[in-house]
Design a protein around this motif. Structure first.
Motif, PDB file in Angstrom:
ATOM      1  N   PHE A  55     -34.564 -18.710  25.894  1.00 58.65           N
ATOM      2  CA  PHE A  55     -33.369 -18.305  25.166  1.00 58.65           C
ATOM      3  C   PHE A  55     -32.964 -19.555  24.402  1.00 58.65           C
ATOM      4  O   PHE A  55     -32.683 -20.582  25.019  1.00 58.65           O
ATOM      5  CB  PHE A  55     -32.276 -17.859  26.134  1.00 58.65           C
ATOM      6  CG  PHE A  55     -31.150 -17.146  25.435  1.00 58.65           C
ATOM      7  CD1 PHE A  55     -31.158 -15.769  25.355  1.00 58.65           C
ATOM      8  CD2 PHE A  55     -30.107 -17.854  24.868  1.00 58.65           C
ATOM      9  CE1 PHE A  55     -30.126 -15.097  24.707  1.00 58.65           C
ATOM     10  CE2 PHE A  55     -29.084 -17.188  24.216  1.00 58.65           C
ATOM     11  CZ  PHE A  55     -29.089 -15.806  24.138  1.00 58.65           C
ATOM     12  N   LEU A 102     -33.792 -10.889  28.646  1.00 57.62           N
ATOM     13  CA  LEU A 102     -32.867 -11.280  27.580  1.00 57.62           C
ATOM     14  C   LEU A 102     -33.550 -12.230  26.589  1.00 57.62           C
ATOM     15  O   LEU A 102     -33.411 -12.078  25.379  1.00 57.62           O
ATOM     16  CB  LEU A 102     -31.633 -11.936  28.194  1.00 57.62           C
ATOM     17  CG  LEU A 102     -30.444 -12.145  27.282  1.00 57.62           C
ATOM     18  CD1 LEU A 102     -29.923 -10.825  26.753  1.00 57.62           C
ATOM     19  CD2 LEU A 102     -29.343 -12.874  28.039  1.00 57.62           C
ATOM     20  N   ALA A 103     -34.289 -13.190  27.117  1.00 54.44           N
ATOM     21  CA  ALA A 103     -34.988 -14.151  26.249  1.00 54.44           C
ATOM     22  C   ALA A 103     -36.042 -13.452  25.395  1.00 54.44           C
ATOM     23  O   ALA A 103     -36.134 -13.703  24.191  1.00 54.44           O
ATOM     24  CB  ALA A 103     -35.631 -15.247  27.104  1.00 54.44           C
ATOM     25  N   ASP A 105     -36.207 -10.280  24.512  1.00 51.05           N
ATOM     26  CA  ASP A 105     -35.539  -9.437  23.521  1.00 51.05           C
ATOM     27  C   ASP A 105     -34.975 -10.260  22.377  1.00 51.05           C
ATOM     28  O   ASP A 105     -35.089  -9.882  21.210  1.00 51.05           O
ATOM     29  CB  ASP A 105     -34.415  -8.633  24.177  1.00 51.05           C
ATOM     30  CG  ASP A 105     -34.931  -7.498  25.056  1.00 51.05           C
ATOM     31  OD1 ASP A 105     -36.151  -7.222  25.058  1.00 51.05           O
ATOM     32  OD2 ASP A 105     -34.101  -6.887  25.758  1.00 51.05           O
ATOM     33  N   ARG A 106     -34.395 -11.404  22.694  1.00 47.42           N
ATOM     34  CA  ARG A 106     -33.768 -12.251  21.671  1.00 47.42           C
ATOM     35  C   ARG A 106     -34.814 -12.880  20.742  1.00 47.42           C
ATOM     36  O   ARG A 106     -34.688 -12.822  19.527  1.00 47.42           O
ATOM     37  CB  ARG A 106     -32.951 -13.343  22.364  1.00 47.42           C
ATOM     38  CG  ARG A 106     -32.403 -14.425  21.469  1.00 47.42           C
ATOM     39  CD  ARG A 106     -31.163 -13.948  20.713  1.00 47.42           C
ATOM     40  NE  ARG A 106     -30.637 -14.982  19.863  1.00 47.42           N
ATOM     41  CZ  ARG A 106     -29.544 -15.670  20.110  1.00 47.42           C
ATOM     42  NH1 ARG A 106     -28.845 -15.427  21.184  1.00 47.42           N
ATOM     43  NH2 ARG A 106     -29.136 -16.584  19.276  1.00 47.42           N
ATOM     44  N   ASN A 109     -37.336  -9.864  19.328  1.00 46.48           N
ATOM     45  CA  ASN A 109     -36.674  -8.667  18.821  1.00 46.48           C
ATOM     46  C   ASN A 109     -37.250  -7.396  19.456  1.00 46.48           C
ATOM     47  O   ASN A 109     -37.620  -6.447  18.770  1.00 46.48           O
ATOM     48  CB  ASN A 109     -36.752  -8.605  17.291  1.00 46.48           C
ATOM     49  CG  ASN A 109     -35.754  -7.627  16.719  1.00 46.48           C
ATOM     50  OD1 ASN A 109     -34.702  -7.395  17.303  1.00 46.48           O
ATOM     51  ND2 ASN A 109     -36.086  -7.031  15.592  1.00 46.48           N
ATOM     52  N   LYS A 111     -37.070  -4.615  23.050  1.00 50.45           N
ATOM     53  CA  LYS A 111     -36.131  -3.964  23.964  1.00 50.45           C
ATOM     54  C   LYS A 111     -36.899  -3.695  25.257  1.00 50.45           C
ATOM     55  O   LYS A 111     -37.426  -2.615  25.486  1.00 50.45           O
ATOM     56  CB  LYS A 111     -35.606  -2.653  23.350  1.00 50.45           C
ATOM     57  CG  LYS A 111     -34.603  -1.927  24.206  1.00 50.45           C
ATOM     58  CD  LYS A 111     -33.245  -2.583  24.140  1.00 50.45           C
ATOM     59  CE  LYS A 111     -32.211  -1.734  24.872  1.00 50.45           C
ATOM     60  NZ  LYS A 111     -31.680  -2.357  26.049  1.00 50.45           N
ATOM     61  N   ARG A 151     -22.534 -18.600  23.390  1.00 47.79           N
ATOM     62  CA  ARG A 151     -22.534 -18.130  21.998  1.00 47.79           C
ATOM     63  C   ARG A 151     -21.333 -18.683  21.237  1.00 47.79           C
ATOM     64  O   ARG A 151     -21.439 -19.073  20.077  1.00 47.79           O
ATOM     65  CB  ARG A 151     -22.567 -16.608  21.959  1.00 47.79           C
ATOM     66  CG  ARG A 151     -23.904 -16.035  22.338  1.00 47.79           C
ATOM     67  CD  ARG A 151     -23.938 -14.527  22.154  1.00 47.79           C
ATOM     68  NE  ARG A 151     -25.194 -14.011  22.639  1.00 47.79           N
ATOM     69  CZ  ARG A 151     -25.320 -13.101  23.599  1.00 47.79           C
ATOM     70  NH1 ARG A 151     -24.252 -12.585  24.166  1.00 47.79           N
ATOM     71  NH2 ARG A 151     -26.499 -12.688  23.996  1.00 47.79           N
TER      72      ARG A 151
END
Length: 181
Positions: A55, A102-103, A105-106, A109, A111, A151
């Motif tokens: 991430f 999460l990493a 997906d981030r 891009n 899911k 963030r």
């Protein structure tokens, strides 16, 4: 023992010879337990083994496998244990999976639908722990504050950098120098 077990599973996934090395019978047998009960007939696609996931500016880790399992995009980690685990004691595993999801997906891009722990005990018992749906959301919510705070700090840092560059371009070097500190 864990590294050897991982190595055997990776050889299986790469369709390499799976013969045990001398003195590694337990790791070999534990790998076979995970292969037979967790991977065979369940794994449809391999996207990456030993996938480095990060991430940005937050954390980095290596998951054992990313791919499609039982028609779902999946992050998979293999574990070995001396004794069977109860799911209620798998919070660290679930946090690790949630962070990997999460990493991925981030950065890519995607899911990812689920995270799965495939575990073999030294008595060759197999366990599968799945993190998806509401369980995954619950883990994310539990740790969401940290990511939201991160963030906000990232946004503030970017705003300060823009302000710094803007004042430097205008020639206000005294003010720009103060912004650096």
């Amino acid at each position: 023992r864990g590294d050897l077990m991982h190595g055997y599973i990776e050889k299986f996934l790469k369709k390499e010879n799976l013969k045990p090395q001398e003195g590694t019978d337990k790791a070999y047998e534990m790998a076979k337990v995970i292969i037979k009960n967790g991977l065979e007939n369940n794994l449809e696609e391999i996207w990456k083994t030993e996938a480095v996931l990060y991430f940005p500016d937050r954390y980095l880790g290596i998951t054992d496998l990313v791919g499609i399992m039982n028609s779902k995009t999946t992050i998979i980690d293999y574990k070995q244990s001396n004794n069977p685990k109860q799911e209620k004691y798998c919070d660290d595993y679930f946090l690790q999976l949630a962070a990997y999801i999460l990493a991925h997906d981030r950065v890519y891009n995607t899911k990812i639908s689920q995270g799965i722990i495939l575990l073999a005990t030294e008595s060759f018992m197999f366990q599968r722990f799945v993190l998806d749906g509401e369980k995954l959301e619950k883990v994310w919510k539990k740790h969401k504050f940290d990511l939201e705070e991160f963030r906000k700090l990232e946004q503030q840092k970017q705003e300060m950098e823009l302000l710094f560059e803007s004042t430097k371009q205008k020639g206000d070097f005294d003010f720009a120098a103060k912004l650096q500190y």
